[in-house]
Design an enzyme around this catalytic site. Sequence first.
Site, mmCIF file in Angstrom:
data_model
loop_
_atom_site.group_PDB
_atom_site.id
_atom_site.type_symbol
_atom_site.label_atom_id
_atom_site.label_comp_id
_atom_site.label_asym_id
_atom_site.label_seq_id
_atom_site.Cartn_x
_atom_site.Cartn_y
_atom_site.Cartn_z
ATOM 1 N N PRO A 194 0.832 -1.211 0.000
ATOM 2 C CA PRO A 194 0.000 0.000 0.000
ATOM 3 C C PRO A 194 0.865 1.259 0.000
ATOM 4 O O PRO A 194 1.883 1.325 0.678
ATOM 5 C CB PRO A 194 -0.805 -0.109 1.296
ATOM 6 C CG PRO A 194 -0.076 -1.080 2.150
ATOM 7 C CD PRO A 194 0.756 -1.941 1.262
ATOM 8 N N GLU A 195 0.466 2.225 -0.805
ATOM 9 C CA GLU A 195 1.148 3.518 -0.795
ATOM 10 C C GLU A 195 0.286 4.486 0.019
ATOM 11 O O GLU A 195 -0.776 4.116 0.509
ATOM 12 C CB GLU A 195 1.370 4.002 -2.228
ATOM 13 C CG GLU A 195 2.259 3.042 -3.016
ATOM 14 C CD GLU A 195 2.685 3.589 -4.378
ATOM 15 O OE1 GLU A 195 2.735 4.804 -4.552
ATOM 16 O OE2 GLU A 195 2.977 2.767 -5.267
#
Length: 280
Positions: free
Chosen positions: A2-3
């Site tokens: 996840p960013e």
Amino acid sequence: MPELPEVETVVQQLRPLVQGQTIVSLRVLDPRLGRLPGARLRQRRVSTVTRIGKQVALALEPRTGRSLQRRGADPGWIGIHLRMTGRLIWLPDERSREPEHVRARITLGRGKLVFADLRRFGTIAIGARRIELEPAGVDPLSDQFTCERLAQLLRGSAQPLKVWLLRQDRLVGLGNIYACEILFGAGLDPRRVAGRLRVGEIERLHEVTRAVLLEAIDNCGTTFSDFQDAHGVTGSYQRYLKVYGREGLACPSCQAPVRRIVQQQRSTFFCGSCQARSRR
Ligand SMILES: [Zn+2]
């Protein structure tokens, strides 16, 4: 992995569910998470859920009354870092089935928050003060991320721009996907030397970084309207991406084929014409 936009989405979706609730217990099932002061979290009220860098953070209300003296050392923040495969899953009641690979469980007055993590790289940090959980880099959605600060951070760097954008000790939360999208939006060649951008280019990079992240947060919010999905789905937001993962497909601006190169063992996607080196 996840960013920043995905973490922000998790935070926004968790907030109304968890905020104001009291912690009944924190149970650690995976010893790799280390020893967490579960007993000292009991009966603590969650004042809010927020994002600190790439961590989902639960802020705890200070204790009142007799135990107030201990406040300085008392846990005030729980920071959960999802890393590669971590997911936070909200289970509203006793009958909800837990997912596989649960490493920790926070039971609240109503519902449970479970931390599931197949590859076990995720971490849980507990701090007395927020600053203990703050990452080294600047959060691109915070007030600290100004054009001047960005210019300062870039100064002197000999790294290619795309590689620089992934440095978590400079800007927090950008991964391969958004680094490519930001450089496309800013019309900058990913191979440019980071420390040699002109003032106007830094201004564009600054503006586009925020815009791309905010747009991604909007898209995550609409793509993952259901909370359970938010943590189980990866990649469905890719239809919003302009260059990432689109090698050989038409650039949405000029129709030239999107190119892929490898920088530090990671793919970089860009448009050789919109992001030409010599472009001013
Ligand atoms: Zn193009």
